[in-house]
Design a protein around this motif. Structure first.
Motif, PDB file in Angstrom:
ATOM      1  N   GLN A  75      52.685 -18.204  10.790  1.00  0.00           N
ATOM      2  CA  GLN A  75      53.189 -16.968  10.849  1.00  0.00           C
ATOM      3  C   GLN A  75      52.270 -16.018  10.008  1.00  0.00           C
ATOM      4  O   GLN A  75      52.022 -14.771  10.393  1.00  0.00           O
ATOM      5  N   HIS A  76      52.072 -16.270   8.876  1.00  0.00           N
ATOM      6  CA  HIS A  76      51.493 -15.342   7.685  1.00  0.00           C
ATOM      7  C   HIS A  76      50.071 -15.080   8.208  1.00  0.00           C
ATOM      8  O   HIS A  76      49.465 -14.186   8.254  1.00  0.00           O
ATOM      9  N   MET A  77      49.237 -16.243   8.600  1.00  0.00           N
ATOM     10  CA  MET A  77      48.079 -16.197   9.043  1.00  0.00           C
ATOM     11  C   MET A  77      47.672 -15.208  10.450  1.00  0.00           C
ATOM     12  O   MET A  77      46.969 -14.552  10.461  1.00  0.00           O
ATOM     13  N   LYS A  78      48.861 -15.518  11.250  1.00  0.00           N
ATOM     14  CA  LYS A  78      48.857 -14.803  12.596  1.00  0.00           C
ATOM     15  C   LYS A  78      48.997 -12.993  12.103  1.00  0.00           C
ATOM     16  O   LYS A  78      48.317 -12.360  12.645  1.00  0.00           O
ATOM     17  N   LYS A  79      49.691 -12.813  11.270  1.00  0.00           N
ATOM     18  CA  LYS A  79      49.998 -11.461  10.766  1.00  0.00           C
ATOM     19  C   LYS A  79      48.713 -10.831  10.200  1.00  0.00           C
ATOM     20  O   LYS A  79      48.446  -9.844  10.246  1.00  0.00           O
ATOM     21  N   HIS A  80      47.860 -11.775   9.545  1.00  0.00           N
ATOM     22  CA  HIS A  80      46.682 -11.217   8.724  1.00  0.00           C
ATOM     23  C   HIS A  80      45.454 -11.843   9.710  1.00  0.00           C
ATOM     24  O   HIS A  80      44.159 -11.627   8.939  1.00  0.00           O
ATOM     25  N   ASP A  81      45.702 -12.004  10.739  1.00  0.00           N
ATOM     26  CA  ASP A  81      44.405 -12.256  11.704  1.00  0.00           C
ATOM     27  C   ASP A  81      43.443 -13.413  10.843  1.00  0.00           C
ATOM     28  O   ASP A  81      42.272 -13.133  10.947  1.00  0.00           O
ATOM     29  N   SER A  82      43.918 -14.209  10.304  1.00  0.00           N
ATOM     30  CA  SER A  82      43.339 -15.539   9.505  1.00  0.00           C
ATOM     31  C   SER A  82      43.618 -16.785   9.997  1.00  0.00           C
ATOM     32  O   SER A  82      43.928 -17.717   9.213  1.00  0.00           O
ATOM     33  N   LEU A  83      44.014 -16.955  11.227  1.00  0.00           N
ATOM     34  CA  LEU A  83      44.788 -18.222  11.869  1.00  0.00           C
ATOM     35  C   LEU A  83      43.430 -19.237  11.671  1.00  0.00           C
ATOM     36  O   LEU A  83      42.455 -19.371  11.963  1.00  0.00           O
ATOM     37  N   ILE A  84      44.244 -20.466  10.786  1.00  0.00           N
ATOM     38  CA  ILE A  84      43.369 -21.486  10.633  1.00  0.00           C
ATOM     39  C   ILE A  84      44.393 -22.796  11.187  1.00  0.00           C
ATOM     40  O   ILE A  84      45.389 -22.775  10.907  1.00  0.00           O
ATOM     41  N   GLU A  85      43.636 -23.654  11.806  1.00  0.00           N
ATOM     42  CA  GLU A  85      44.396 -24.815  12.261  1.00  0.00           C
ATOM     43  C   GLU A  85      45.003 -25.475  11.244  1.00  0.00           C
ATOM     44  O   GLU A  85      44.334 -26.001  10.283  1.00  0.00           O
ATOM     45  N   VAL A  86      46.394 -26.059  11.333  1.00  0.00           N
ATOM     46  CA  VAL A  86      47.040 -26.818  10.343  1.00  0.00           C
ATOM     47  C   VAL A  86      46.079 -28.017  10.229  1.00  0.00           C
ATOM     48  O   VAL A  86      45.984 -29.206  11.130  1.00  0.00           O
ATOM     49  N   ASP A  87      45.604 -28.434   9.102  1.00  0.00           N
ATOM     50  CA  ASP A  87      44.806 -29.418   8.763  1.00  0.00           C
ATOM     51  C   ASP A  87      44.426 -29.647   7.187  1.00  0.00           C
ATOM     52  O   ASP A  87      44.074 -29.030   6.537  1.00  0.00           O
ATOM     53  N   PHE A  88      45.450 -30.624   6.694  1.00  0.00           N
ATOM     54  CA  PHE A  88      45.524 -30.736   5.390  1.00  0.00           C
ATOM     55  C   PHE A  88      44.214 -31.011   4.654  1.00  0.00           C
ATOM     56  O   PHE A  88      44.029 -30.745   3.511  1.00  0.00           O
ATOM     57  N   ASP A  89      43.331 -31.312   5.361  1.00  0.00           N
ATOM     58  CA  ASP A  89      41.839 -31.922   4.853  1.00  0.00           C
ATOM     59  C   ASP A  89      40.905 -30.686   4.797  1.00  0.00           C
ATOM     60  O   ASP A  89      39.697 -30.957   4.527  1.00  0.00           O
ATOM     61  N   ASN A  90      41.250 -29.578   5.632  1.00  0.00           N
ATOM     62  CA  ASN A  90      40.542 -28.384   5.664  1.00  0.00           C
ATOM     63  C   ASN A  90      40.546 -27.821   4.459  1.00  0.00           C
ATOM     64  O   ASN A  90      41.399 -27.314   3.990  1.00  0.00           O
ATOM     65  N   VAL A  91      39.387 -27.554   3.695  1.00  0.00           N
ATOM     66  CA  VAL A  91      39.443 -26.660   2.511  1.00  0.00           C
ATOM     67  C   VAL A  91      39.666 -25.500   2.785  1.00  0.00           C
ATOM     68  O   VAL A  91      40.702 -24.881   1.695  1.00  0.00           O
ATOM     69  N   ASP A  92      39.430 -24.825   3.789  1.00  0.00           N
ATOM     70  CA  ASP A  92      39.909 -23.323   3.933  1.00  0.00           C
ATOM     71  C   ASP A  92      41.551 -23.207   4.349  1.00  0.00           C
ATOM     72  O   ASP A  92      42.111 -22.492   3.394  1.00  0.00           O
ATOM     73  N   TYR A  93      42.022 -24.309   4.787  1.00  0.00           N
ATOM     74  CA  TYR A  93      43.446 -24.265   5.011  1.00  0.00           C
ATOM     75  C   TYR A  93      44.077 -24.505   3.649  1.00  0.00           C
ATOM     76  O   TYR A  93      45.095 -23.865   3.432  1.00  0.00           O
ATOM     77  N   GLN A  94      43.705 -25.601   2.911  1.00  0.00           N
ATOM     78  CA  GLN A  94      44.217 -25.792   1.455  1.00  0.00           C
ATOM     79  C   GLN A  94      44.216 -24.477   0.864  1.00  0.00           C
ATOM     80  O   GLN A  94      45.146 -23.988   0.045  1.00  0.00           O
ATOM     81  N   LYS A  95      42.995 -23.845   0.522  1.00  0.00           N
ATOM     82  CA  LYS A  95      42.905 -22.270  -0.166  1.00  0.00           C
ATOM     83  C   LYS A  95      43.831 -21.361   0.225  1.00  0.00           C
ATOM     84  O   LYS A  95      44.585 -20.615  -0.436  1.00  0.00           O
ATOM     85  N   TYR A  96      43.991 -21.502   1.656  1.00  0.00           N
ATOM     86  CA  TYR A  96      45.091 -20.571   2.141  1.00  0.00           C
ATOM     87  C   TYR A  96      46.516 -20.753   1.651  1.00  0.00           C
ATOM     88  O   TYR A  96      46.966 -19.801   1.157  1.00  0.00           O
ATOM     89  N   VAL A  97      46.680 -21.855   1.964  1.00  0.00           N
ATOM     90  CA  VAL A  97      48.153 -22.226   1.211  1.00  0.00           C
ATOM     91  C   VAL A  97      48.268 -22.186   0.077  1.00  0.00           C
ATOM     92  O   VAL A  97      49.461 -21.406  -0.511  1.00  0.00           O
ATOM     93  N   ILE A  98      47.225 -22.483  -0.892  1.00  0.00           N
ATOM     94  CA  ILE A  98      47.604 -22.401  -2.232  1.00  0.00           C
ATOM     95  C   ILE A  98      47.876 -20.762  -2.849  1.00  0.00           C
ATOM     96  O   ILE A  98      48.334 -20.466  -3.545  1.00  0.00           O
ATOM     97  N   SER A  99      47.003 -20.082  -1.965  1.00  0.00           N
ATOM     98  CA  SER A  99      46.770 -18.722  -2.381  1.00  0.00           C
ATOM     99  C   SER A  99      48.064 -18.041  -2.083  1.00  0.00           C
ATOM    100  O   SER A  99      48.597 -17.042  -2.882  1.00  0.00           O
ATOM    101  N   LEU A 100      49.294 -18.517  -1.246  1.00  0.00           N
ATOM    102  CA  LEU A 100      50.240 -17.831  -0.866  1.00  0.00           C
ATOM    103  C   LEU A 100      51.148 -17.971  -1.907  1.00  0.00           C
ATOM    104  O   LEU A 100      52.592 -17.667  -1.842  1.00  0.00           O
ATOM    105  N   ALA A 101      50.888 -18.979  -3.048  1.00  0.00           N
ATOM    106  CA  ALA A 101      51.754 -19.092  -4.111  1.00  0.00           C
ATOM    107  C   ALA A 101      51.890 -17.482  -4.796  1.00  0.00           C
ATOM    108  O   ALA A 101      52.930 -17.477  -5.753  1.00  0.00           O
TER     109      ALA A 101
END
Length: 369
Positions: A75-101
């Motif tokens: 939902q946060h990705m959609k709000k910020h026009d940065s939608l990345i497919e849920v993929d734990f091995d995708n570095v971009d997805y990892q960075k996005y999740v960690i950044s939300l801390a």
């Protein structure tokens, strides 16, 4: 938040002239660095601890245990026009999740879920990092010559030292009656020439914007992303350490030059390329832990001091902030300002400690200059 994906390989002999203006006042600098001696030895190789020996099992558990947080992230990705497919091995997805801390964009209940997910991801990403480190170790064992780009990548991957000192919360209580009262002791130019109020004012001026003077290198990296919009460009404009470095420079901290722009001794922003300690949170830590040292307690920190943060107890640094208001000695008195997810004094270091984050503060007025 590390700046690892350099688009070019630079082999520079001699000196580089730095001739850019910062806020219209900085004079030309001369860069004595060369990259002739870039070296990484096999003995330098270290690996990250992991949750277990089975990333697949950890992924299955993570998808189940963090189901609600995954939806919140989407939902946060959609709000910020940065939608990345849920993929734990995708570095971009990892960075996005960690950044939300460090995004502070959720209510208390949802934030707890997202932070727990970010901590999980901070550990899960170590599997991929270790695989990359293993590939480099194999090359070194075969006496292969690493390129400059590979050396930069490897150096940024390596974990910090075991038992690295952190800044602890000494449990003091606020010493001022009002959160608006700035302690008088912060208003001074230190012996090393650092003006912490000038650094604070720079952070105030740019906390929710981007100084395009510093976009020389990033302009290529962002690939058409609007650098004036840090929110929708988070993934291509990871700006936390870059922002804090700018503030420290504005406060009077001088550029440093080591053997090369990849050296931990180097801290500078050139017309061609910044040192890797300038804009990467992990590398920023490597420089300032030596140049300033890590403050032992939070009461040692004041306005204008920089702080590195780690979402959990693994061995990499995830974020960089600057203290822009200090109303007393306790962690609740240390108000922080940041980029990537842009916020001005909405949180204090007490919030970071309460989340269990690793805190590494630097007394910039005591740094070499």
């Amino acid at each position: 938040m590390n700046l690892l994906n350099f688009k070019k390989t630079w082999l520079i002999f001699g000196t580089l002239a730095l001739s850019f203006s910062l806020m219209g006042s900085a004079s030309a600098e001369t860069n004595p660095e060369t990259t002739m001696d870039l070296q990484v030895q096999q003995s330098d190789i270290r690996y990250y601890e992991t949750l277990s020996d089975s990333p697949e099992e950890e992924k299955k558990k993570g998808l189940l245990e963090h189901k609600e947080a995954i939806e919140l992230v989407t939902q946060h990705m959609k709000k910020h026009d940065s939608l990345i497919e849920v993929d734990f091995d995708n570095v971009d997805y990892q960075k996005y999740v960690i950044s939300l801390a460090f995004a502070f964009d959720f209510n208390d209940e949802d934030n707890k879920k997202v932070v727990n997910f970010a901590k999980f991801m901070d550990w899960y990403e170590n599997y991929g990092k270790n695989e990359k480190i293993k590939d480099y170790e194999k090359k070194l064992s075969q006496r292969a010559q690493l390129s400059t780009e590979e050396i930069i990548d490897l150096d940024g991957l390596l974990p910090i030292q075991d038992n690295a000192p952190t800044t602890v919360d000494d449990g003091l209580i606020s010493t001022t009656s009002s959160p608006e009262e700035e302690t008088a002791s912060t208003f001074a130019v230190s012996a090393n020439g650092y003006n912490n109020i000038a650094a604070r004012d720079y952070a105030y001026n740019w906390w929710n914007g981007r100084n395009t003077v510093y976009s020389t290198y990033y302009a290529e990296k962002v690939g058409g992303c609007n650098v004036s919009d840090g929110q929708t460009c988070w993934n291509k404009w990871n700006d936390c350490a870059n922002f804090v470095s700018q503030a420290l420079y504005a406060g009077g901290m001088k550029f440093k030059y080591g053997a090369s722009f990849t050296s931990d001794e180097s801290w500078n922003f050139g017309s061609l390329i910044p040192s890797h300690t300038w804009g990467g949170a992990h590398n920023f830590y490597k420089h300032w832990k030596t140049r300033a040292g890590v403050a032992s307690t939070v009461s040692d920190l004041q306005t204008g001091d920089a702080v590195s943060l780690n979402t959990d107890t693994d061995a990499d640094i995830d974020h960089t902030v600057i203290i822009t208001k200090n109303t007393g000695n306790s962690s609740a008195n240390k108000y922080i300002t940041q980029h990537s997810w842009d916020h001005k004094e909405e949180r204090t270091l007490a919030d970071m400690f309460s989340e269990g984050y690793g805190v590494y503060g630097y007394e910039i007025d005591k740094a070499t200059n």
